[in-house]
Design a protein around this motif. Structure first.
Motif, PDB file in Angstrom:
ATOM      1  N   ASP B  38      24.169  45.950  30.269  1.00  0.00           N
ATOM      2  CA  ASP B  38      23.587  45.643  28.951  1.00  0.00           C
ATOM      3  C   ASP B  38      24.160  46.591  27.908  1.00  0.00           C
ATOM      4  O   ASP B  38      24.554  46.182  26.821  1.00  0.00           O
ATOM      5  N   LEU B  41      27.822  45.575  27.270  1.00  0.00           N
ATOM      6  CA  LEU B  41      28.030  44.275  26.614  1.00  0.00           C
ATOM      7  C   LEU B  41      27.395  44.200  25.234  1.00  0.00           C
ATOM      8  O   LEU B  41      27.935  43.570  24.336  1.00  0.00           O
ATOM      9  N   HIS B  42      26.223  44.828  25.068  1.00  0.00           N
ATOM     10  CA  HIS B  42      25.427  44.549  23.873  1.00  0.00           C
ATOM     11  C   HIS B  42      25.193  45.733  22.959  1.00  0.00           C
ATOM     12  O   HIS B  42      25.286  45.589  21.742  1.00  0.00           O
ATOM     13  N   ASN B  43      24.819  46.877  23.536  1.00  0.00           N
ATOM     14  CA  ASN B  43      24.407  47.998  22.683  1.00  0.00           C
ATOM     15  C   ASN B  43      25.620  48.702  22.073  1.00  0.00           C
ATOM     16  O   ASN B  43      26.646  48.856  22.720  1.00  0.00           O
TER      17      ASN B  43
END
Lengths: 417, 90
Positions: B38, B41-43
């Motif tokens: 996560d 990929l995102h933060n």
């Protein structure tokens, strides 16, 4: 002070000497029951609904600049409820209903104009997609009409209907959509919150968030420390910086979105119109200026101004749809900084820090959400539970992959929305 | 914006595609767990200052670049070939 027709008449006849400031300019108190970081549209509406719906009046809104000086004054003022995904659909539907009663509720002229939004389509495939979306909107309880090409021609006679490459096949007409005056929305919520006792503290930048053993204690600001057991960050455009003060990294990249306005022209577009074959949408302001915008510049930015390639694309698309715009001069262009999330939808949620709430990730759709965002954020902060129309907008959806809100079906990764 | 490709020289930004913060070289292992993935990929740090980014010169030489760019002013710093950055850190 209440606004009324009688009051305007009286003031007009007596030299306009009886108008008072719309809100106070208080110094920050040492402690509040709750603090909202960010005095933009969403922060002000959060404060307003905390006071109005939940009776929390010992609260403060901390704004580093001035009220109405951020993204709430840098958008293209469009209001609509034409989302399809479960969750988004209920939320924006709720927001539009709040918009419809907003001026009476706030006793403030927000110049709400339900002139209708028409999404044009230019192929059979796009017509199918528009019909599907229209059905989704109707099943949510909102309005949608599929227009054929003859009706679009009657409603929008100035468009280039017979463009050989992108002929107009019809449009999806959302009658209750439209525009509202963005500044007045900020001022109306500010005035409404202030009248209920909320302290709006301008020129007060938050420089730190005090957390002890996982519980929020208050904030440090350029005007001193302020204590509060509940702190909500409502700072879309700068969310990553404020979250970093609480030791959090958010699933957000900041991008710039540009918009433009021409000189004042005679009425030529009555609705909000979106072009289906390029990124461009436009409406005409009450002053006559064509207000139009396009897509992101597609690189991370905090500059509040964009680059020429996107301007060129938007101008080309505008010329394609409304050739007469080529005779108009562009008076201004501006850029707003968007909190872009991987799936293109927003976040209203608690955090792992007790008493610290996050409202962020509005991508390029924050303006129409102003009333419902504050409504749901206030509900979350007051009760500790998400409001039923914003239950799906969780911060942890990116970790688990469950309940991703990918409205555009383009994937849940940065730079796809 | 103009980007100084190490191979082609300074070129219009329209020749390049932006691929986000330069994280692709820090890919977690397959069994690193949901939080690590996560985060990858995102933060994002998403700083309002100088950031390292991946750009792809797709309308030019096809090279992958790691560029320093100031997100407030859009001014570019050093632009290096991603393969050189990877070799230097190996």
């Amino acid at each position: 002070m209440r606004f009324s027709a009688l009051k305007i008449l009286k003031e007009g006849l007596t030299g306009n000497k009886g108008w008072t400031p719309h809100w106070r300019d208080p110094a920050p108190k040492p402690e509040y029951d709750a603090i909202i970081i960010g005095g933009g549209g969403h922060g002000l509406s959060t404060a307003y609904y905390l006071a109005k719906n939940h009776g929390m009046t010992n609260i403060a809104v901390l704004e580093k600049g001035y009220i109405g000086g951020g993204n709430v004054g840098r958008n293209t003022t469009i209001v609509r409820a034409n989302y399809g995904l479960e969750g988004n659909s209920q939320f924006y539907s709720h927001s539009l209903k709040l918009w419809e009663g907003l001026e009476q509720d706030l006793n403030y002229n927000a110049m709400m104009s339900q002139r209708g939004v028409i999404n044009l389509f230019h192929s059979d495939g796009q017509r199918d997609a528009a019909a599907k979306r229209a059905n989704m909107m109707i099943s949510q309880g909102d309005d949608a009409i599929l227009l054929d090409k003859t009706t679009v021609r009657e409603l929008l006679p100035n468009l280039n209907h017979d463009n050989i490459r992108f002929p107009i096949y019809g449009g999806l007409y959302h009658k209750r959509g439209g525009t509202a005056r963005h500044d007045a929305v900020a001022w109306g919520f500010a005035r409404g919150a202030d009248q209920r006792g909320v302290d709006l503290i301008q020129n007060c930048e938050v420089t730190g968030i005090d957390i002890v053993d996982g519980v929020v204690q208050g904030v440090q600001t350029t005007r001193g420390a302020i204590k509060a057991k509940k702190v909500g960050m409502v700072v879309a455009g700068r969310s990553s910086q404020v979250a970093a003060m609480a030791g959090m990294r958010l699933p957000i990249e900041s991008h710039v979105l540009q918009a433009f306005v021409t000189e004042g022209l005679k009425p030529c577009i009555d609705h909000v119109v979106t072009f289906g074959m390029g990124h461009m949408y436009m409406s005409q302001s009450d002053k006559g200026g064509l207000v139009f915008g396009g897509d992101l510049d597609f690189y991370a930015s905090y500059a509040q101004r964009g680059n020429l390639p996107t301007k060129e694309h938007v101008m080309e698309a505008a010329m394609c749809l409304l050739p007469q715009i080529g005779k108009a001069r562009v008076l201004r262009s501006w850029g707003g900084i968007m909190d872009m999330t991987p799936d293109g939808s927003f976040i209203i949620d608690k955090t792992h820090i007790e008493g610290f709430f996050v409202n962020a990730g509005w991508c390029y759709g924050g303006f129409k959400a102003v009333p419902a965002s504050g409504y749901c954020m206030a509900h979350l902060m007051a009760t500790g539970q998400p409001h039923e129309v914003a239950m799906k907008h969780r911060l942890d959806r990116f970790v688990t992959g469950r309940g991703l809100m990918d409205e555009e079906h383009s994937g849940s990764q940065h730079n796809l929305h | 914006m103009r980007i100084a490709c190490p191979i082609c020289g300074e070129r219009d930004s329209r020749e390049f595609s932006y691929k986000g913060h330069a994280l692709a070289l820090e890919r977690p292992t397959e069994d690193a767990g949901a939080l690590a993935w996560d985060d990858y990929l995102h933060n994002r740090d998403n700083v309002a200052g100088v950031s390292e980014e991946l750009w792809f010169h797709d309308m030019g030489c096809g090279s992958w670049l790691v560029a320093e760019r100031n997100m407030v002013t859009h001014a570019f710093g050093a632009v290096r070939l991603a393969e050189d950055v990877k070799e230097a850190s190996a």
